[in-house]
Write a protein that holds these residues in place. Structure first.
Motif, mmCIF file in Angstrom:
data_model
loop_
_atom_site.group_PDB
_atom_site.id
_atom_site.type_symbol
_atom_site.label_atom_id
_atom_site.label_comp_id
_atom_site.label_asym_id
_atom_site.label_seq_id
_atom_site.Cartn_x
_atom_site.Cartn_y
_atom_site.Cartn_z
ATOM 1 N N GLY A 44 0.767 -1.005 0.062
ATOM 2 C CA GLY A 44 0.077 0.010 0.009
ATOM 3 C C GLY A 44 0.775 1.321 -0.095
ATOM 4 N N ASP A 45 -0.062 2.432 0.060
ATOM 5 C CA ASP A 45 0.962 3.553 0.235
ATOM 6 C C ASP A 45 1.552 3.781 1.713
ATOM 7 O OD1 ASP A 45 -0.667 5.162 2.257
ATOM 8 O OD2 ASP A 45 -2.227 4.720 0.774
ATOM 9 N N VAL A 46 2.513 4.672 1.811
ATOM 10 C CA VAL A 46 3.489 4.679 2.919
ATOM 11 C C VAL A 46 2.675 5.107 4.348
ATOM 12 C CG1 VAL A 46 5.364 6.271 3.796
ATOM 13 C CG2 VAL A 46 5.442 5.799 1.425
ATOM 14 N N VAL A 47 1.664 5.730 4.234
ATOM 15 C CA VAL A 47 1.057 6.006 5.545
ATOM 16 C C VAL A 47 0.449 4.757 5.860
ATOM 17 C CG1 VAL A 47 -1.278 7.250 6.367
ATOM 18 C CG2 VAL A 47 0.791 8.474 5.066
ATOM 19 N N SER A 48 -0.196 4.007 4.936
ATOM 20 C CA SER A 48 -1.171 2.825 5.436
ATOM 21 C C SER A 48 -0.023 1.742 5.885
ATOM 22 C CB SER A 48 -1.686 2.177 4.159
ATOM 23 O OG SER A 48 -2.628 3.073 3.698
ATOM 24 N N ILE A 49 1.102 1.651 5.219
ATOM 25 C CA ILE A 49 2.154 0.729 5.639
ATOM 26 C C ILE A 49 2.670 1.027 6.993
ATOM 27 C CG2 ILE A 49 4.172 -0.339 5.261
ATOM 28 C CD1 ILE A 49 1.995 -1.431 3.482
ATOM 29 N N LEU A 50 2.745 2.233 7.255
ATOM 30 C CA LEU A 50 3.406 2.508 8.495
ATOM 31 C C LEU A 50 2.220 2.312 9.738
ATOM 32 C CD1 LEU A 50 5.049 5.849 7.790
ATOM 33 C CD2 LEU A 50 6.294 3.797 8.382
ATOM 34 N N ILE A 51 1.081 2.758 9.497
ATOM 35 C CA ILE A 51 -0.075 2.021 10.203
ATOM 36 C C ILE A 51 -0.269 0.774 10.261
ATOM 37 C CG2 ILE A 51 -2.435 2.307 10.603
ATOM 38 C CD1 ILE A 51 -2.275 5.102 9.262
ATOM 39 N N ALA A 52 -0.053 0.076 9.421
ATOM 40 C CA ALA A 52 -0.130 -1.340 9.487
ATOM 41 C C ALA A 52 1.112 -1.990 10.191
ATOM 42 C CB ALA A 52 -0.266 -1.946 8.020
ATOM 43 N N SER A 53 2.135 -1.487 9.840
ATOM 44 C CA SER A 53 3.320 -1.865 10.815
ATOM 45 C C SER A 53 3.050 -1.673 12.406
ATOM 46 C CB SER A 53 4.446 -1.028 10.540
ATOM 47 O OG SER A 53 5.567 -1.809 11.351
ATOM 48 N N ASP A 54 2.410 -0.800 12.688
ATOM 49 C CA ASP A 54 2.212 -0.333 14.189
ATOM 50 C C ASP A 54 1.203 -1.311 14.558
ATOM 51 O OD1 ASP A 54 2.764 1.306 16.488
ATOM 52 O OD2 ASP A 54 0.600 1.918 16.089
ATOM 53 N N ILE A 55 -0.074 -1.517 13.934
ATOM 54 C CA ILE A 55 -1.106 -2.268 14.171
ATOM 55 C C ILE A 55 -0.608 -3.838 14.654
ATOM 56 C CG2 ILE A 55 -3.207 -3.336 13.655
ATOM 57 C CD1 ILE A 55 -3.576 -0.751 11.961
ATOM 58 N N ALA A 56 0.174 -4.396 13.538
ATOM 59 C CA ALA A 56 0.794 -5.605 13.728
ATOM 60 C C ALA A 56 1.516 -5.881 14.809
ATOM 61 C CB ALA A 56 1.643 -5.949 12.515
ATOM 62 N N GLU A 57 2.420 -4.990 15.121
ATOM 63 C CA GLU A 57 3.356 -5.207 16.526
ATOM 64 C C GLU A 57 2.408 -5.151 17.691
ATOM 65 O OE1 GLU A 57 7.748 -4.255 15.458
ATOM 66 O OE2 GLU A 57 6.632 -2.649 15.520
ATOM 67 N N LYS A 58 1.402 -4.341 17.777
ATOM 68 C CA LYS A 58 0.681 -4.341 18.838
ATOM 69 C C LYS A 58 -0.321 -5.384 19.125
ATOM 70 C CE LYS A 58 0.893 1.021 19.105
ATOM 71 N NZ LYS A 58 -0.093 2.227 18.713
ATOM 72 N N THR A 59 -0.762 -6.063 17.924
ATOM 73 C CA THR A 59 -1.554 -7.006 18.033
ATOM 74 C C THR A 59 -0.911 -8.355 18.440
ATOM 75 O OG1 THR A 59 -2.914 -5.951 16.272
ATOM 76 C CG2 THR A 59 -3.256 -8.255 16.635
ATOM 77 N N SER A 60 0.036 -8.689 17.812
ATOM 78 C CA SER A 60 0.688 -9.947 18.208
ATOM 79 C C SER A 60 2.048 -9.748 18.157
ATOM 80 C CB SER A 60 0.524 -10.864 16.895
ATOM 81 O OG SER A 60 -0.767 -11.223 16.808
ATOM 82 N N SER A 61 2.775 -11.082 18.932
ATOM 83 C CA SER A 61 4.442 -11.319 18.601
ATOM 84 C C SER A 61 4.959 -11.499 17.284
ATOM 85 C CB SER A 61 4.725 -12.339 19.828
ATOM 86 O OG SER A 61 6.129 -12.403 19.658
#
Length: 101
Positions: A44-61
């Motif tokens: 995706g675009d840069v903003v979406s990927i940065l948000i996705a990265s943050d969500i992924a790390e906060k959701t699971s190990s």
């Protein structure tokens, strides 16, 4: 719009390809040395990927990394490494947050 896919039972060859596309060589080595059973890929675009990265790390190990490529439209890729359950949970949280807007 964010596009995502899950690779369940990821092969060593695929991990090798991804690791060569990661700028952080220390992280690339970690990816090859760990026994990750799944990889989630988000594009995706840069903003979406940065948000996705943050969500992924906060959701699971999981371990996250940008996957470098050449794209003139500023679309980038995020790889999410971990066990199947963790990667699936991260992808579900990302899709819930980013694909419903």
């Amino acid at each position: 719009m964010l596009k995502s896919e899950l690779i369940n039972g990821v092969s060593q060859g695929t991990l090798g390809i991804i690791s060569r596309k990661i700028g952080d060589k220390k992280l690339a080595e970690q990816i090859l040395q760990n026994n990750f059973t799944a990889v989630g890929l988000c594009q995706g675009d840069v903003v979406s990927i940065l948000i996705a990265s943050d969500i992924a790390e906060k959701t699971s190990s999981v371990v996250v990394s940008e996957v470098n490529g050449i794209c003139p439209q500023h679309i980038i890729c995020l790889a999410i490494f971990g066990d199947v359950t963790s990667v699936e949970a991260s992808l579900a949280a990302i899709e819930s947050r980013l694909n419903t807007k």
